[in-house]
Write a protein that holds these residues in place. Structure first.
Motif, PDB file in Angstrom:
ATOM      1  N   GLU A 337       0.825  -1.209   0.000  1.00 56.09           N
ATOM      2  CA  GLU A 337       0.000   0.000   0.000  1.00 56.09           C
ATOM      3  C   GLU A 337       0.858   1.257   0.000  1.00 56.09           C
ATOM      4  O   GLU A 337       0.534   2.249  -0.657  1.00 56.09           O
ATOM      5  N   VAL A 338       2.018   1.237   0.746  1.00 61.57           N
ATOM      6  CA  VAL A 338       2.919   2.400   0.767  1.00 61.57           C
ATOM      7  C   VAL A 338       3.503   2.643  -0.620  1.00 61.57           C
ATOM      8  O   VAL A 338       3.560   3.780  -1.108  1.00 61.57           O
ATOM      9  N   ILE A 339       3.930   1.561  -1.291  1.00 60.07           N
ATOM     10  CA  ILE A 339       4.494   1.704  -2.643  1.00 60.07           C
ATOM     11  C   ILE A 339       3.446   2.241  -3.611  1.00 60.07           C
ATOM     12  O   ILE A 339       3.710   3.124  -4.424  1.00 60.07           O
ATOM     13  N   ASP A 340       2.229   1.711  -3.518  1.00 63.25           N
ATOM     14  CA  ASP A 340       1.162   2.214  -4.399  1.00 63.25           C
ATOM     15  C   ASP A 340       0.916   3.698  -4.157  1.00 63.25           C
ATOM     16  O   ASP A 340       0.692   4.471  -5.095  1.00 63.25           O
ATOM     17  N   SER A 341       0.989   4.108  -2.867  1.00 60.88           N
ATOM     18  CA  SER A 341       0.780   5.522  -2.546  1.00 60.88           C
ATOM     19  C   SER A 341       1.883   6.396  -3.125  1.00 60.88           C
ATOM     20  O   SER A 341       1.622   7.454  -3.703  1.00 60.88           O
ATOM     21  N   LEU A 342       3.169   5.929  -2.990  1.00 57.55           N
ATOM     22  CA  LEU A 342       4.287   6.701  -3.531  1.00 57.55           C
ATOM     23  C   LEU A 342       4.211   6.772  -5.060  1.00 57.55           C
ATOM     24  O   LEU A 342       4.502   7.813  -5.658  1.00 57.55           O
ATOM     25  N   LYS A 343       3.838   5.666  -5.677  1.00 58.60           N
ATOM     26  CA  LYS A 343       3.718   5.689  -7.137  1.00 58.60           C
ATOM     27  C   LYS A 343       2.615   6.649  -7.577  1.00 58.60           C
ATOM     28  O   LYS A 343       2.751   7.363  -8.566  1.00 58.60           O
ATOM     29  N   GLN A 347       2.967   9.921  -9.927  1.00 54.06           N
ATOM     30  CA  GLN A 347       2.128  10.161 -11.095  1.00 54.06           C
ATOM     31  C   GLN A 347       1.419  11.508 -10.998  1.00 54.06           C
ATOM     32  O   GLN A 347       1.271  12.221 -11.995  1.00 54.06           O
ATOM     33  N   ASP A 348       1.007  11.877  -9.766  1.00 50.63           N
ATOM     34  CA  ASP A 348       0.361  13.183  -9.584  1.00 50.63           C
ATOM     35  C   ASP A 348       1.318  14.311  -9.940  1.00 50.63           C
ATOM     36  O   ASP A 348       0.919  15.332 -10.523  1.00 50.63           O
TER      37      ASP A 348
END
Length: 391
Positions: A337-343, A347-348
């Protein structure tokens, strides 16, 4: 450049020396000097005197490189498309075995001319002015061999070459362009600095992503290993459970028989035969048989206890592995979940760059970083004052 970069920190190494000189405010990529003899009244193109001037200039340039070994000539051409023949010489000044700051072989007009023996004086008597006057004297000596005398009229402006004369006429324009150039270079430097900052931020984010992915791989390996151990322990526990179920009835009988045979022998033994006395029957037949049976039953009961302890131990280990397995699975999910958040944040940022433009996005990020730094400095200053007041 390769020798200079040895042992230097990456941010102090020179990646492209040409670009470094191109952006330098002290040195230039190359220098150009223009020489001519006379003017259109006495040395016009197409006249006998003009042809003589061409010969003089041609002879002059033949030994130019030999006289000036630290001025690397890469272009030399004679123009006859204007009123008077004139000679263009383009060169790169350099110095070798340099012991000062920078590379041991480097571009430097001042040092290149110094190595030729021209030591500068005041601002009107620089190394360049001394060298140009020397070259004019060399040109005058060659012209003299063709019967041409150098008429020195005593004014500096009348002996300026074409390039310097045009430069002097456009002094104001050049000054304005220099100011604009300085502003653009300053703006470009700020943009480059912001670009470097953004690249560092992106690099740090990518490093964090790489570290998290490594942690996930490590946790996943541990999780797989734990699952294998749990599966192995589960199978072992099931094996012991089956053994326990098989010996459970026997254990019940063992406990019952042990209870029965724990009574006094006299209460268990049958009566003696008609022809055999009771004493003989008990001493020689009943007691040995019953004693061996009790020993057998007791050993079976001890085996049951040992198996029961082993089952309990395996069951405890299995429960611990199950708990560890669940904990690792939860940690694995959290890091994913942390990696998905950083990715998503990365992207943002790229969406922001596309929406407002790369420069605008960099400026916004830099402004926010500056604001955070200012807030940190303010909090740091307040803490120092608080500590000082507390003392």
């Amino acid at each position: 450049m390769e020798r200079y970069n040895v042992g230097k920190r990456k941010d102090r190494q020179i990646a492209n020396y040409y670009e470094k000189i191109r952006q330098s405010k002290q040195e230039k990529l190359f220098h150009e000097v223009i020489f001519q003899i006379g003017n259109r009244e006495d040395m016009a193109v197409g006249t006998t005197e003009g042809d003589m001037a061409v010969k003089v200039l041609d002879e002059y340039v033949k030994d130019f490189q030999k006289r000036n070994p630290t001025l690397c000539v890469f272009s030399c051409y004679l123009h006859q498309d204007e009123a008077t023949p004139h000679l263009h010489i383009d060169f790169v000044p350099y110095v070798t075995n340099w012991k000062g700051k920078g590379m041991d072989t480097r571009v430097s007009l001042k040092q290149a001319l110094k190595s030729l023996g021209f030591q500068g004086g005041n601002k009107h008597d620089t190394e360049l002015n001394q060298w140009i006057n020397h070259e004019k004297e060399v040109l005058a000596e060659i012209a003299k061999q063709y019967g041409i005398e150098w008429e020195q009229k005593g004014t500096h402006e009348e002996h300026l070459d074409v390039y310097n004369f045009k430069k002097k006429e456009r002094k104001k324009e050049v000054a304005e362009l220099e100011v604009q150039k300085a502003r653009l270079e300053e703006k470009n430097a700020r943009l480059e600095e912001r670009k470097v900052v953004m690249e560092e931020i992106n690099e740090r984010m990518l490093d964090q992503l790489d570290e998290l992915e490594k942690d996930i791989c490590k946790v996943q390996d541990n999780l797989d290993k734990t699952e294998k151990e749990a599966e192995k322990s589960k199978k072992q526990a099931e094996k012991y459970e089956k053994q326990l179920k098989r010996i459970a009835p026997l254990a019940d009988n063992i406990r019952r028989y042990a209870g029965e045979f724990s009574k006094p022998i006299d209460e268990v033994l049958p009566e003696a035969d008609f022809l055999e006395s009771a004493k003989t029957y008990r001493e020689k037949k009943a007691k040995p048989v019953i004693g061996k049976l009790k020993e057998l039953l007791y050993s079976l009961y001890l085996a049951y206890i040992k198996i029961r302890e082993e089952v309990d131990r395996v069951q405890y280990k299995y429960n611990r592995l199950e708990s560890s397995n669940k904990m690792l699975a939860m940690r694995n999910q959290e890091q994913i979940e942390v990696i998905d958040s950083l990715k998503e944040e990365n992207q943002d940022y790229y969406r922001l760059k596309r929406a407002v433009g790369e420069n605008k996005a960099d400026m916004l990020v830099q402004a926010e970083r500056n604001r955070e730094i200012e807030e940190y400095e303010i909090r740091k200053g307040q803490k120092k004052r608080y500590d000082r007041d507390a003392r």
